[in-house]
Design a protein around this motif. Structure first.
Motif, PDB file in Angstrom:
ATOM      1  N   ARG A 189       0.836  -1.208   0.000  1.00 12.25           N
ATOM      2  CA  ARG A 189       0.000   0.000   0.000  1.00 12.25           C
ATOM      3  C   ARG A 189       0.871   1.258   0.000  1.00 12.25           C
ATOM      4  NH1 ARG A 189      -5.186  -1.840   1.438  1.00 12.25           N
ATOM      5  NH2 ARG A 189      -5.092  -3.668   2.771  1.00 12.25           N
ATOM      6  N   LEU A 207      -4.074   6.001   4.394  1.00 11.72           N
ATOM      7  CA  LEU A 207      -4.051   4.540   4.451  1.00 11.72           C
ATOM      8  C   LEU A 207      -4.430   4.119   5.870  1.00 11.72           C
ATOM      9  CD1 LEU A 207      -0.788   3.783   2.448  1.00 11.72           C
ATOM     10  CD2 LEU A 207      -3.152   3.744   1.626  1.00 11.72           C
ATOM     11  N   ILE A 208      -5.365   3.207   5.940  1.00 13.47           N
ATOM     12  CA  ILE A 208      -5.916   2.816   7.239  1.00 13.47           C
ATOM     13  C   ILE A 208      -4.815   2.247   8.142  1.00 13.47           C
ATOM     14  CG2 ILE A 208      -7.665   1.350   8.357  1.00 13.47           C
ATOM     15  CD1 ILE A 208      -8.927   3.433   6.462  1.00 13.47           C
ATOM     16  N   ASP A 209      -3.860   1.538   7.559  1.00 10.46           N
ATOM     17  CA  ASP A 209      -2.828   0.871   8.357  1.00 10.46           C
ATOM     18  C   ASP A 209      -1.719   1.811   8.818  1.00 10.46           C
ATOM     19  OD1 ASP A 209      -4.063  -1.633   7.991  1.00 10.46           O
ATOM     20  OD2 ASP A 209      -3.095  -1.875   6.045  1.00 10.46           O
ATOM     21  N   VAL A 210      -1.690   3.022   8.280  1.00 16.03           N
ATOM     22  CA  VAL A 210      -0.635   3.955   8.673  1.00 16.03           C
ATOM     23  C   VAL A 210      -1.058   4.679   9.947  1.00 16.03           C
ATOM     24  CG1 VAL A 210       0.576   6.079   8.054  1.00 16.03           C
ATOM     25  CG2 VAL A 210       0.271   4.261   6.361  1.00 16.03           C
ATOM     26  N   VAL A 211      -0.227   4.568  10.971  1.00 14.86           N
ATOM     27  CA  VAL A 211      -0.599   5.124  12.265  1.00 14.86           C
ATOM     28  C   VAL A 211       0.031   6.502  12.480  1.00 14.86           C
ATOM     29  CG1 VAL A 211      -0.518   4.733  14.764  1.00 14.86           C
ATOM     30  CG2 VAL A 211      -0.853   2.811  13.203  1.00 14.86           C
ATOM     31  N   ALA A 242      -6.193  10.355   9.783  1.00 11.18           N
ATOM     32  CA  ALA A 242      -6.616   9.774   8.514  1.00 11.18           C
ATOM     33  C   ALA A 242      -8.078  10.069   8.297  1.00 11.18           C
ATOM     34  CB  ALA A 242      -6.387   8.283   8.536  1.00 11.18           C
ATOM     35  N   SER A 243      -8.478   9.991   7.066  1.00  7.85           N
ATOM     36  CA  SER A 243      -9.892  10.167   6.782  1.00  7.85           C
ATOM     37  C   SER A 243     -10.327   9.123   5.805  1.00  7.85           C
ATOM     38  CB  SER A 243     -10.127  11.553   6.250  1.00  7.85           C
ATOM     39  OG  SER A 243     -11.167  11.561   5.334  1.00  7.85           O
ATOM     40  N   GLY A 267      -4.751   3.621  13.236  1.00  7.65           N
ATOM     41  CA  GLY A 267      -4.348   4.629  12.257  1.00  7.65           C
ATOM     42  C   GLY A 267      -5.525   5.355  11.635  1.00  7.65           C
ATOM     43  N   TYR A 268      -6.738   5.095  12.116  1.00  7.40           N
ATOM     44  CA  TYR A 268      -7.926   5.661  11.472  1.00  7.40           C
ATOM     45  C   TYR A 268      -8.734   6.466  12.478  1.00  7.40           C
ATOM     46  CZ  TYR A 268     -12.211   5.929   8.742  1.00  7.40           C
ATOM     47  OH  TYR A 268     -13.307   6.388   8.056  1.00  7.40           O
ATOM     48  N   ARG A 310      -6.507  -2.535  -4.627  1.00  4.49           N
ATOM     49  CA  ARG A 310      -5.899  -1.701  -3.589  1.00  4.49           C
ATOM     50  C   ARG A 310      -6.046  -0.204  -3.896  1.00  4.49           C
ATOM     51  NH1 ARG A 310      -0.932  -4.423  -2.828  1.00  4.49           N
ATOM     52  NH2 ARG A 310      -1.972  -5.713  -1.301  1.00  4.49           N
ATOM     53  N   ILE A 344     -15.354   1.835   8.217  1.00  5.91           N
ATOM     54  CA  ILE A 344     -14.474   2.611   7.331  1.00  5.91           C
ATOM     55  C   ILE A 344     -15.259   3.182   6.138  1.00  5.91           C
ATOM     56  CG2 ILE A 344     -12.495   2.419   5.750  1.00  5.91           C
ATOM     57  CD1 ILE A 344     -11.351   0.312   7.761  1.00  5.91           C
ATOM     58  N   LYS A 366     -11.121   2.370  -0.529  1.00  7.58           N
ATOM     59  CA  LYS A 366     -10.642   3.108   0.635  1.00  7.58           C
ATOM     60  C   LYS A 366      -9.814   2.162   1.496  1.00  7.58           C
ATOM     61  CE  LYS A 366     -12.271   5.962   4.474  1.00  7.58           C
ATOM     62  NZ  LYS A 366     -13.440   6.523   5.158  1.00  7.58           N
ATOM     63  N   HIS A 367     -10.236   0.911   1.524  1.00 11.21           N
ATOM     64  CA  HIS A 367      -9.481  -0.110   2.247  1.00 11.21           C
ATOM     65  C   HIS A 367      -9.905  -1.476   1.724  1.00 11.21           C
ATOM     66  CE1 HIS A 367      -6.941  -1.583   5.412  1.00 11.21           C
ATOM     67  NE2 HIS A 367      -7.890  -2.308   5.943  1.00 11.21           N
ATOM     68  N   ASN A 368      -9.023  -2.454   1.816  1.00  7.27           N
ATOM     69  CA  ASN A 368      -9.440  -3.818   1.519  1.00  7.27           C
ATOM     70  C   ASN A 368      -8.692  -4.787   2.407  1.00  7.27           C
ATOM     71  OD1 ASN A 368      -6.908  -4.140   0.352  1.00  7.27           O
ATOM     72  ND2 ASN A 368      -7.653  -4.055  -1.736  1.00  7.27           N
ATOM     73  N   GLU A 369      -9.194  -6.002   2.468  1.00 10.60           N
ATOM     74  CA  GLU A 369      -8.696  -6.932   3.469  1.00 10.60           C
ATOM     75  C   GLU A 369      -8.895  -8.352   2.960  1.00 10.60           C
ATOM     76  OE1 GLU A 369      -7.891  -5.181   6.660  1.00 10.60           O
ATOM     77  OE2 GLU A 369      -6.617  -6.951   6.540  1.00 10.60           O
ATOM     78  N   ARG A 399     -14.279  10.424   4.968  1.00 12.14           N
ATOM     79  CA  ARG A 399     -14.725  10.531   3.577  1.00 12.14           C
ATOM     80  C   ARG A 399     -15.211   9.148   3.171  1.00 12.14           C
ATOM     81  NH1 ARG A 399     -11.216  12.986  -1.441  1.00 12.14           N
ATOM     82  NH2 ARG A 399     -12.755  12.595  -3.063  1.00 12.14           N
TER      83      ARG A 399
END
Lengths: 185, 585
Positions: free
Chosen positions: A32, A81-85, A184-185, B188-189, B125, B150, B129-132, B155
């Motif tokens: 990512r 990115l959701i995983d980035v803290v 993050a958004s 991180g969110y 990817r 999410i 916005k996100h995937n898993e 957004r």
């Protein structure tokens, strides 16, 4: 990633940025992060990834070679990115940096002593010795490694590998100022 | 729910979706997702069986557009997942909340080039916005909760969950994560919804001081459900409003402060008001290239207040003077409060009456216009749209494809209610309208749903009308058949010296027969005297879908138009209005 050459962006402070990116330690995170750079056509100069002190998180240290404006946008996109803290942009003047290099140098028995002496001066270690080559490892700040590599080149480098730099802020208070925390958004 | 309950992954998936209040999902089964389709048989969730996976994605989008709730699509692995890429990208570009579940080959087969295997999370990817990829059955409830969280917060956007077949078949001990567990699992969110108080005060001051303000509304106003408070702000200070393609309906077109859509095919008034403005109050809009035209000549004298929940939008195209990251509704409420406080302190708003009368002058001089067809000539698409609009029942939802008909629909329809306009704005996906209309109608069965489509678009996804018929989701499709890829033809006429290359669609198919073959009523309209009766008939049929083919003028062009890369100052007016261009000064 480009190979090490004389146009070393490490020496060019206008373009050289170090991002220290704290991420959740999960599959796909590196893809990512690197994908964001690739999509915009920016080259990652070096990249080092390893788990942090907390095994749930990894620290990615990225050296990039772009000007400030696109970097700001990339940092914002990285935050999304959701995983980035957390992302910290490290000012090279206010951080400590280290890198490791392993190099195999062609050298006959007659000149081996010279290599050993160089290694000694640079506090490098000789890892292996063959009839016509030696393998040396060196760690330290990247400029020191540049210098050492240049000297070895005179003997003939058979193969070498650098790790890319890892960095942390210096312990003075100023070093923390450049750190940006993001949402993050 | 009892503790220590053992479920299969598939059962856990369906139960998780039920607990997320999913009432309907769109999909098509296949090898790897088969286990999930079994517990669906006894689920409260309605499943709509589509004819092509892309249709499932656009239906989920249509559902999300009109409800604000995440649309859900479920398909199998490999080709089904790749067919989902277009809707995912479309939803990503237009910030549509969506959850997509894909099957995947069993974990032991991943990476072996197994039958119907593809790297779904890798491929999607950059369009999600996100995937898993879920690797253990016990992780399914958390993956579903995270996906909905999410997709709908910050957004909004699409989230994909990839489910290997064995993960669906394995058993797990049921546990439904709490809100706190979900938030803690995503360190991180942390979307920022509350604007910075200092910036809000700054914005209030700028708005009161501005002599030539314009409210520039984007899709974010609708996502944040901010239409009402935005109207309050506009009315308090009598600020002119423009609504982008994604924000049509966010402010009533019939309102005297509404000046319509800006951009490449916007109204001359909206375009010019922005160009001459001294303050653009950008709410949930993103300075898209189709709005700004040539960026460095866009609204050069305007200061910018930019309210957006996505920090990456701040300064992406245009550096704002006052950036405010936050939820549009909350921020506008705060700005309104700050304005009222400042006014109570004795700071009065600048008199913008001269500005408004100038803008009204443009509106009078440059209304939307077209030449009516002469006797025996083909119908004008704008005329057909006006007729459809005037006969449409209250609350009609309009769904559009992409191209000339989309621009005419956006311009000539009068949108007075939020969430009555559904289209593919950012990605510009031809073929969007038929499936998206079905999704919208499934969400709002009591509303009339008119899809405004082109003959080119219709041929991309028309097969979903079979889905509409078999599922009893009755939509109405108006095809503006100009027998061309009309927008491309317009560009070839205007910018390629009338050298028409691969744009002629004439001769085939017979849309009426095609409609009938799919269980719909097909109606063809070729002349002005047939039009009222045909539309009345279409509106009266509620037990089948209806396709009305309007045979329209081939060479009609969309005006106004800002050519690609040109400045908004160089907007091409309708030929009838070009002589009055000086009034735009």
């Amino acid at each position: 990633m480009s190979s090490i050459n004389s146009n070393n962006p490490y020496g060019d402070s206008r373009q050289h940025h170090i991002l220290s990116v704290m991420v959740q330690n999960r599959p796909g995170v590196l893809a990512r992060v690197s994908g964001l750079f690739a999509r915009r056509g920016y080259n990652i100069y070096s990249l080092a990834v390893a788990p942090s002190d907390d095994p749930n998180y990894s620290r990615i240290t990225i050296v990039v070679d772009i000007s400030a404006t696109p970097l700001e946008q990339i940092v914002k996109q990285l935050f999304k990115l959701i995983d980035v803290v957390r992302i910290t942009e490290l000012d090279p003047r206010k951080s400590v940096e280290r890198e490791l290099m392993i190099a195999t140098v062609r050298v006959d028995g007659e000149h081996r002593g010279q290599i050993a002496e160089l290694a000694n001066l640079f506090e490098a270690k000789v890892l292996a010795v063959g009839a016509d080559a030696v393998t040396i490892s060196i760690d330290g700040n990247p400029e020191k490694i540049d210098d050492f590599e240049e000297l070895l080149r005179g003997y003939g480098i058979v193969e070498s590998q650098r790790t890319g730099r890892v960095a942390l802020p210096k312990l003075e208070r100023e070093a923390r100022k450049g750190a940006t925390k993001g949402k993050a958004s | 729910m009892s503790t220590k309950e053992t479920l299969t992954g598939a059962e856990a998936l369906i139960r998780s979706l039920e607990l997320e209040n999913v009432e309907i999902m769109f999909g098509l089964p296949g090898g790897c997702i088969l286990p999930a389709y079994d517990p669906l048989l006894k689920s409260s969730i309605r499943h709509v069986l589509v004819r092509h996976e892309q249709g499932a994605g656009h239906m989920a989008q249509g559902y999300a557009h009109v409800t604000g709730r995440p649309g859900v699509a479920m398909v199998t692995s490999g080709p089904a997942a790749t067919n989902m890429v277009t809707p995912l990208c479309d939803a990503f570009m237009d910030s549509i909340p969506m959850v997509c579940i894909t099957g995947q080959v069993p974990t032991s087969a991943i990476g072996t080039d197994a039958f119907q295997e593809c790297d779904t999370v890798g491929i999607t990817r950059s369009v999600t916005k996100h995937n898993e990829l879920v690797m253990r059955a016990e992780d399914i409830p958390m993956a579903v909760r995270q996906a909905f969280y999410i997709a709908t917060t910050g957004r909004p956007g699409p989230v994909l969950i990839d489910m290997p077949k064995d993960v669906l078949q394995n058993t797990m001990t049921w546990h439904w994560p709490t809100d706190e567990e979900v938030v803690d699992s995503l360190p991180g969110y942390r979307p920022n919804v509350k604007g910075h108080p200092k910036m809000i005060k700054e914005a209030a001051k700028l708005i009161l001081a501005s002599e030539k303000p314009v409210l520039y509304l984007g899709g974010g106003v609708l996502k944040a459900r901010a239409a009402e408070v935005v109207k309050e702000l506009a009315e308090l200070l009598q600020i002119p409003v423009v609504t982008t393609l994604m924000a049509r309906g966010a402010f009533p077109d019939k309102h005297p402060l509404c000046y319509g859509m800006p951009g490449m095919h916007g109204t001359a008034t909206a375009i010019t008001a922005m160009q001459k403005s001294d303050l653009l109050i950008a709410l949930g809009s993103r300075f898209d290239d189709r709005v700004t035209g040539k960026v460095n000549s866009f609204a050069q004298d305007a200061k910018i207040i930019h309210v957006d929940i996505d920090p990456a939008e701040q300064g992406k195209v245009r550096k704002p003077d006052v950036p405010i990251v936050g939820d549009c509704r909350q921020v506008v409420e705060e700005i309104l409060k700050a304005i009222k406080e400042l006014m109570a302190e004795g700071i009065s708003a600048t008199d913008i009456t001269p500005w408004r009368s100038r803008v009204n002058g443009w509106k009078e001089q440059f209304p939307l216009t077209y030449d009516m067809s002469g006797p025996g000539d083909k119908l004008k698409p704008q005329f057909c749209l006006e007729k459809l609009r005037d006969a449409a029942p209250e609350g009609t939802i309009v769904v559009s494809g992409v191209g000339q008909h989309q621009m005419w629909a956006s311009l000539f329809w009068e949108f007075n209610e939020p969430y009555t306009w559904v289209n593919s704005g950012g990605l510009g996906t031809m073929g969007f309208s038929v499936p998206a209309a079905i999704g919208a109608k499934a969400a709002k069965p009591d509303r009339t749903v008119w899809a405004i489509d082109g003959d080119g678009c219709f041929q991309m996804t028309a097969q979903e009308l079979v889905t509409a018929t078999t599922e009893g989701i009755h939509v109405k499709i108006a095809i503006m058949n100009n027998t061309y890829l009309g927008m491309v033809r317009q560009w070839q006429e205007m910018f390629y010296g009338q050298r028409y290359s691969e744009v002629d669609l004439a001769g085939c198919p017979d849309f009426v027969k095609w409609a009938e073959a799919m269980g719909c009523v097909g109606i063809r309209v070729e002349s002005v005297d047939e039009i009222d009766e045909a539309i009345a008939l279409a509106n009266s049929i509620n037990d089948r879908s209806v396709v009305v083919e309007f045979r329209v003028e081939e060479f009609e062009k969309v005006f106004p138009m800002v050519p690609a890369g040109a400045s908004n100052d160089e907007v091409l007016l309708h030929p009838n209005q070009e002589s009055r261009r000086e009034f735009l000064k």
